[in-house]
Design a protein around this motif. Structure first.
Motif, short mmCIF file in Angstrom:
data_model
loop_
_atom_site.label_atom_id
_atom_site.label_comp_id
_atom_site.label_asym_id
_atom_site.label_seq_id
_atom_site.Cartn_x
_atom_site.Cartn_y
_atom_site.Cartn_z
N ALA A 1 0.85 -1.19 0.00
CA ALA A 1 0.00 0.00 0.00
C ALA A 1 0.88 1.24 0.00
O ALA A 1 1.97 1.24 0.59
CB ALA A 1 -0.90 0.01 1.24
N HIS A 2 0.40 2.27 -0.65
CA HIS A 2 1.03 3.58 -0.64
C HIS A 2 -0.03 4.54 -0.09
O HIS A 2 -1.14 4.61 -0.64
CB HIS A 2 1.44 4.02 -2.05
N VAL A 3 0.29 5.24 0.97
CA VAL A 3 -0.67 6.11 1.65
C VAL A 3 -0.09 7.52 1.73
O VAL A 3 1.05 7.70 2.16
CB VAL A 3 -0.99 5.59 3.07
N ALA A 4 -0.89 8.50 1.32
CA ALA A 4 -0.46 9.90 1.40
C ALA A 4 -1.58 10.74 1.98
O ALA A 4 -2.76 10.42 1.82
CB ALA A 4 -0.10 10.41 0.00
N TYR A 5 -1.18 11.80 2.68
CA TYR A 5 -2.17 12.77 3.15
C TYR A 5 -1.54 14.14 3.25
O TYR A 5 -0.32 14.28 3.30
CB TYR A 5 -2.80 12.33 4.48
N ILE A 6 -2.40 15.15 3.23
CA ILE A 6 -1.97 16.53 3.38
C ILE A 6 -2.53 17.01 4.71
O ILE A 6 -3.74 17.16 4.87
CB ILE A 6 -2.49 17.41 2.22
N PRO A 7 -1.63 17.22 5.69
CA PRO A 7 -2.09 17.56 7.04
C PRO A 7 -2.65 18.98 7.14
O PRO A 7 -2.31 19.85 6.35
CB PRO A 7 -0.82 17.41 7.88
N THR B 1 -6.94 12.19 10.97
CA THR B 1 -6.05 13.35 10.83
C THR B 1 -6.78 14.64 10.45
O THR B 1 -6.20 15.71 10.55
CB THR B 1 -4.98 13.10 9.75
N GLU B 2 -8.02 14.51 9.98
CA GLU B 2 -8.76 15.64 9.42
C GLU B 2 -7.96 16.29 8.29
O GLU B 2 -7.93 17.51 8.13
CB GLU B 2 -9.13 16.65 10.50
N ALA B 3 -7.30 15.46 7.51
CA ALA B 3 -6.43 15.91 6.42
C ALA B 3 -7.23 16.61 5.33
O ALA B 3 -8.42 16.36 5.13
CB ALA B 3 -5.69 14.71 5.83
N GLU B 4 -6.51 17.48 4.62
CA GLU B 4 -7.09 18.17 3.46
C GLU B 4 -7.41 17.18 2.35
O GLU B 4 -8.32 17.37 1.57
CB GLU B 4 -6.10 19.22 2.97
N GLY B 5 -6.62 16.13 2.30
CA GLY B 5 -6.84 15.08 1.30
C GLY B 5 -6.06 13.84 1.66
O GLY B 5 -5.07 13.91 2.40
N VAL B 6 -6.52 12.71 1.13
CA VAL B 6 -5.85 11.43 1.37
C VAL B 6 -5.87 10.65 0.06
O VAL B 6 -6.88 10.62 -0.64
CB VAL B 6 -6.57 10.60 2.46
N GLY B 7 -4.73 10.02 -0.24
CA GLY B 7 -4.64 9.13 -1.39
C GLY B 7 -4.09 7.79 -0.95
O GLY B 7 -3.13 7.74 -0.18
#
Length: 179
Positions: A82-88, A127-133
């Motif tokens: 898995a590859h997980v990304a987020y913008i905090p 995280t309440e992130a702006e976005g998650v991929g």
């Protein structure tokens, strides 16, 4: 569970008194409990308050997280990464917690499409992130060992939430950084 495994072994025509099978029902039950331990975990337990204040607003990526899961249709393994990304937005999640979230959901009977979305939604909620991929690449034993028996097939799924869905540049950055 041990008794059920004994019944299955007998139903396929094996002899439970054979030396190699003597303790197999107990071992199989223990293995199944381990492989599906995600049912006994909660997001709160896994995250364990490892959410920290941060001024960072740049993409955070954890890539190549190995995962092992079980297909809910055939109860055969699928194995991948898995590859997980987020913008905090003011807080970041402890690094190991991303991998633990992947494991918690992977260690359940699953389909890869649902697993991908569960991970993305959980990271967003925590995280309440702006976005998650999230992108998952996996090989499915149900396709390799039975049915069409295709040894080189890889399934890829993605879940893009928030900025990763709405902003092509964000999505492109993520995709380029994991390749």
């Amino acid at each position: 569970m041990k008794e059920e495994y004994a019944r299955i072994i007998e139903a396929i025509g094996e002899d439970l008194d054979r030396p190699g099978l003597k303790d197999t029902p107990a071992r199989a039950a223990k293995a199944m409990q381990f492989l599906t331990r995600g049912y006994s975990e909660t997001v709160e337990q896994v995250v364990n308050d490892a959410l920290f204040p941060s001024d960072s607003s740049e993409m955070i990526i954890v890539k190549d997280i190995e995962l092992y899961s079980m297909c809910e249709h055939h109860m055969l393994p699928f194995i991948g990464r898995a590859h997980v990304a987020y913008i905090p937005t003011g807080k970041v999640l402890g690094l190991s917690k991303i991998a633990r979230i992947v494991d918690m959901f992977a260690r359940r009977l699953q389909i890869q499409e649902q697993l991908t979305l569960q991970i993305a939604e959980t990271v967003r909620n925590v995280t309440e992130a702006e976005g998650v991929g999230v992108i998952i690449e996996a090989k499915h034993m149900c396709m390799m060992m039975r049915g069409v028996e295709k040894q080189n097939s890889v399934m890829k799924t993605s879940a893009m939430l928030g900025a990763f869905r709405d902003n092509a540049a964000t999505r492109t950055e993520f995709l380029s950084l994991i390749s």
